[in-house]
Design an enzyme around this catalytic site. Sequence first.
Site, PDB file in Angstrom:
ATOM      1  N   TYR A 143       4.729  -1.690 -40.433  1.00  0.00           N
ATOM      2  CA  TYR A 143       3.198  -0.760 -40.774  1.00  0.00           C
ATOM      3  C   TYR A 143       4.037   0.722 -39.188  1.00  0.00           C
ATOM      4  CZ  TYR A 143      -1.157   1.713 -39.034  1.00  0.00           C
ATOM      5  OH  TYR A 143      -2.121   2.517 -38.217  1.00  0.00           O
ATOM      6  N   LYS A 147       5.177   4.567 -41.221  1.00  0.00           N
ATOM      7  CA  LYS A 147       3.925   5.625 -40.337  1.00  0.00           C
ATOM      8  C   LYS A 147       4.839   5.909 -39.841  1.00  0.00           C
ATOM      9  CE  LYS A 147      -0.341   5.012 -40.516  1.00  0.00           C
ATOM     10  NZ  LYS A 147      -0.755   6.068 -41.546  1.00  0.00           N
ATOM     11  N   THR A 208      -2.992  -3.511 -22.379  1.00  0.00           N
ATOM     12  CA  THR A 208      -4.160  -2.706 -21.791  1.00  0.00           C
ATOM     13  C   THR A 208      -4.107  -1.493 -23.554  1.00  0.00           C
ATOM     14  OG1 THR A 208      -2.029  -0.542 -21.761  1.00  0.00           O
ATOM     15  CG2 THR A 208      -3.598  -2.075 -19.917  1.00  0.00           C
ATOM     16  N   ARG A 274      -0.273   1.328 -23.402  1.00  0.00           N
ATOM     17  CA  ARG A 274      -0.799   2.112 -24.913  1.00  0.00           C
ATOM     18  C   ARG A 274      -1.967   3.443 -23.852  1.00  0.00           C
ATOM     19  NH1 ARG A 274      -2.258   1.052 -30.386  1.00  0.00           N
ATOM     20  NH2 ARG A 274      -0.531   0.010 -30.523  1.00  0.00           N
TER      21      ARG A 274
HETATM   22  P1  NAD Z   1      -9.516   1.213 -42.800  1.00  0.00           P
HETATM   23  O1  NAD Z   1      -8.273   0.032 -42.862  1.00  0.00           O
HETATM   24  O2  NAD Z   1     -11.046   1.037 -42.685  1.00  0.00           O
HETATM   25  O3  NAD Z   1      -9.179   2.548 -43.541  1.00  0.00           O
HETATM   26  C1  NAD Z   1      -8.029   2.053 -44.839  1.00  0.00           C
HETATM   27  C2  NAD Z   1      -8.728   3.190 -45.870  1.00  0.00           C
HETATM   28  O4  NAD Z   1      -7.767   3.506 -46.974  1.00  0.00           O
HETATM   29  C3  NAD Z   1      -9.940   2.085 -46.574  1.00  0.00           C
HETATM   30  O5  NAD Z   1     -10.909   2.893 -47.054  1.00  0.00           O
HETATM   31  C4  NAD Z   1      -8.731   1.316 -47.762  1.00  0.00           C
HETATM   32  O6  NAD Z   1      -9.361   1.138 -48.883  1.00  0.00           O
HETATM   33  C5  NAD Z   1      -8.090   2.235 -48.357  1.00  0.00           C
HETATM   34  N1  NAD Z   1      -6.801   2.480 -48.687  1.00  0.00           N
HETATM   35  C6  NAD Z   1      -5.640   1.359 -48.403  1.00  0.00           C
HETATM   36  N2  NAD Z   1      -4.248   1.512 -48.441  1.00  0.00           N
HETATM   37  C7  NAD Z   1      -4.360   2.408 -50.233  1.00  0.00           C
HETATM   38  C8  NAD Z   1      -4.188   2.692 -51.434  1.00  0.00           C
HETATM   39  N3  NAD Z   1      -2.576   2.656 -51.585  1.00  0.00           N
HETATM   40  N4  NAD Z   1      -4.496   3.536 -51.637  1.00  0.00           N
HETATM   41  C9  NAD Z   1      -5.597   4.487 -51.641  1.00  0.00           C
HETATM   42  N5  NAD Z   1      -6.844   4.145 -50.472  1.00  0.00           N
HETATM   43  C10 NAD Z   1      -6.278   2.878 -50.014  1.00  0.00           C
HETATM   44  O7  NAD Z   1      -8.954   1.747 -41.060  1.00  0.00           O
HETATM   45  P2  NAD Z   1      -9.541   3.202 -40.843  1.00  0.00           P
HETATM   46  O8  NAD Z   1      -9.638   3.147 -39.037  1.00  0.00           O
HETATM   47  O9  NAD Z   1     -10.140   4.090 -41.264  1.00  0.00           O
HETATM   48  O10 NAD Z   1      -7.587   4.020 -41.076  1.00  0.00           O
HETATM   49  C11 NAD Z   1      -7.872   4.830 -41.190  1.00  0.00           C
HETATM   50  C12 NAD Z   1      -6.150   6.112 -41.020  1.00  0.00           C
HETATM   51  O11 NAD Z   1      -6.249   6.174 -39.876  1.00  0.00           O
HETATM   52  C13 NAD Z   1      -5.194   4.978 -41.448  1.00  0.00           C
HETATM   53  O12 NAD Z   1      -3.807   5.743 -42.057  1.00  0.00           O
HETATM   54  C14 NAD Z   1      -4.901   4.643 -40.216  1.00  0.00           C
HETATM   55  O13 NAD Z   1      -3.518   4.552 -40.313  1.00  0.00           O
HETATM   56  C15 NAD Z   1      -4.655   5.923 -39.100  1.00  0.00           C
HETATM   57  N6  NAD Z   1      -4.868   5.536 -37.772  1.00  0.00           N
HETATM   58  C16 NAD Z   1      -5.834   4.403 -37.460  1.00  0.00           C
HETATM   59  C17 NAD Z   1      -6.437   3.940 -36.533  1.00  0.00           C
HETATM   60  C18 NAD Z   1      -8.026   3.285 -35.257  1.00  0.00           C
HETATM   61  O14 NAD Z   1      -7.998   3.304 -34.283  1.00  0.00           O
HETATM   62  N7  NAD Z   1      -8.559   3.390 -36.544  1.00  0.00           N
HETATM   63  C19 NAD Z   1      -5.186   4.111 -35.169  1.00  0.00           C
HETATM   64  C20 NAD Z   1      -4.164   4.685 -35.834  1.00  0.00           C
HETATM   65  C21 NAD Z   1      -3.905   5.465 -37.317  1.00  0.00           C
HETATM   66  N1  UDP Z   2      -6.344  -8.356 -29.157  1.00  0.00           N
HETATM   67  C1  UDP Z   2      -7.069  -9.741 -28.887  1.00  0.00           C
HETATM   68  N2  UDP Z   2      -8.444 -10.021 -29.520  1.00  0.00           N
HETATM   69  C2  UDP Z   2      -8.808  -9.928 -30.711  1.00  0.00           C
HETATM   70  C3  UDP Z   2      -7.817  -8.152 -31.507  1.00  0.00           C
HETATM   71  C4  UDP Z   2      -6.870  -8.027 -30.977  1.00  0.00           C
HETATM   72  O1  UDP Z   2      -6.894  -9.619 -27.692  1.00  0.00           O
HETATM   73  O2  UDP Z   2      -9.695 -10.738 -31.362  1.00  0.00           O
HETATM   74  C5  UDP Z   2      -5.848  -8.291 -28.763  1.00  0.00           C
HETATM   75  C6  UDP Z   2      -4.443  -7.492 -29.565  1.00  0.00           C
HETATM   76  O3  UDP Z   2      -3.255  -8.902 -28.850  1.00  0.00           O
HETATM   77  C7  UDP Z   2      -3.862  -6.285 -29.097  1.00  0.00           C
HETATM   78  C8  UDP Z   2      -5.261  -4.854 -28.388  1.00  0.00           C
HETATM   79  O4  UDP Z   2      -6.128  -6.464 -28.476  1.00  0.00           O
HETATM   80  O5  UDP Z   2      -3.468  -6.418 -27.634  1.00  0.00           O
HETATM   81  C9  UDP Z   2      -5.334  -4.294 -29.151  1.00  0.00           C
HETATM   82  O6  UDP Z   2      -5.539  -5.093 -30.771  1.00  0.00           O
HETATM   83  P1  UDP Z   2      -5.657  -4.463 -32.566  1.00  0.00           P
HETATM   84  O7  UDP Z   2      -4.793  -5.274 -33.696  1.00  0.00           O
HETATM   85  O8  UDP Z   2      -7.500  -3.511 -32.465  1.00  0.00           O
HETATM   86  O9  UDP Z   2      -4.906  -3.192 -32.391  1.00  0.00           O
HETATM   87  P2  UDP Z   2      -3.178  -2.644 -32.189  1.00  0.00           P
HETATM   88  O10 UDP Z   2      -2.618  -3.812 -30.926  1.00  0.00           O
HETATM   89  O11 UDP Z   2      -2.840  -2.123 -33.540  1.00  0.00           O
HETATM   90  O12 UDP Z   2      -3.698  -1.542 -30.920  1.00  0.00           O
END
Ligand code: NAD
Ligand code: UDP
Length: 309
Positions: A143, A147, A208, A274
């Site tokens: 991931y 990215k 965090t 973070r």
């Molecule tokens: P999500 O998993 O709900 O949405 C991702 C969407 O992409 C889904 O609808 C999934 O079906 C679609 N998808 C996955 N692989 C695909 C493919 N190969 N072709 C077509 N569609 C595909 O997650 P989200 O939280 O809505 O995230 C959306 C975007 O934002 C992602 O790119 C994610 O990396 C980025 N992002 C989200 C967060 C967050 O906190 N929500 C943080 C950082 C980055």
């Molecule tokens: N985490 C947790 N319990 C859960 C899921 C996640 O304590 O059931 C913790 C995880 O280890 C991380 C933080 O929560 O430290 C955020 O995790 P998340 O998967 O939401 O996002 P990311 O690690 O990608 O920021």
Amino acid sequence: MRILITGGAGFLGSHLCDKLINQGHELICLDNFFTGRKQNIAHLLGHPRFELARHDVIDPFKFEVDQIYNLACPASPPHYQYNPIKTVKTSVIGAVNCLGLAKRVKARVFQASTSEVYGDPAVHPQPESYWGNVNPIGRRSCYDEGKRCAETLFFDYHRENKVDIRIVRIFNTYGPRMNPDDGRVVSNFIVQALRGEDLTVYGDGQQTRSFCYVDDLIDGFVRLMNQTGTVGPVNLGNPGEFTMLQLAELVLKQVGGNSKIVHQELPADDPKQRRPDITLAKKYLGGWEPRVPLEEGLKHTIAYFKTQV
Ligand code: NAD
Ligand code: UDP
């Protein structure tokens, strides 16, 4: 405008679809439904300005559009680690396909990047100028590095081919329409509390995160896309910083019930801290800053999950 949103049936994508439809645009939502759900966009099916394409971003696609938002990619660690090779392909080939299309039809193209590009950060809070501390060969690397490579491609298409790009680095965002089985911390804790199960805090819970409510983030997306002061990358997130134990306690306080906190093993390479530095966002996005505090956002999110579990 005619706008393509990849990943449009996901959590963030579906909220973006709502915002852009309400602004009067014509939308094409492209999704392979790996983590997205039809129910997130069910209310838009049949709308005269909304079209759904079941398609994978790693297979080429052609649409005559003015803007592209590239959100397609699973975002939760259990889902992006389920098939890590596919995750890299989705980020990297998906970016190439969006950029190639943008180049051909002269569309502006937006990349949903992530705070994960900072890895387990040695600089706190994280400004965009920080290059990060990422393990290239770990379980999160598919991931994080996917990215990072997508950002590289965006900048190379911008420099080499004058493609009009925008890059956002999203910090942990939560809200209604997260999948109850998503596996990220906010949805996990809420679903566990609503089901009367114990809340699973990984490790000692002192790590965090900074949690942004979805409406604030989507407002930032559209502002970033439609300004011309910067191509990014721009951090978007809520600078309020909480330990996972604090989050668990907040959820328990709001949901009530008898759930307890239990500790489970900390996943490998889990970032210890973070928090976004949002100076650039404030400067370029018309004074943008998050408006919804965590307590309030949790209230809306809990109300949503009550209808789901
Ligand atoms: P999500 O998993 O709900 O949405 C991702 C969407 O992409 C889904 O609808 C999934 O079906 C679609 N998808 C996955 N692989 C695909 C493919 N190969 N072709 C077509 N569609 C595909 O997650 P989200 O939280 O809505 O995230 C959306 C975007 O934002 C992602 O790119 C994610 O990396 C980025 N992002 C989200 C967060 C967050 O906190 N929500 C943080 C950082 C980055
Ligand atoms: N985490 C947790 N319990 C859960 C899921 C996640 O304590 O059931 C913790 C995880 O280890 C991380 C933080 O929560 O430290 C955020 O995790 P998340 O998967 O939401 O996002 P990311 O690690 O990608 O920021």
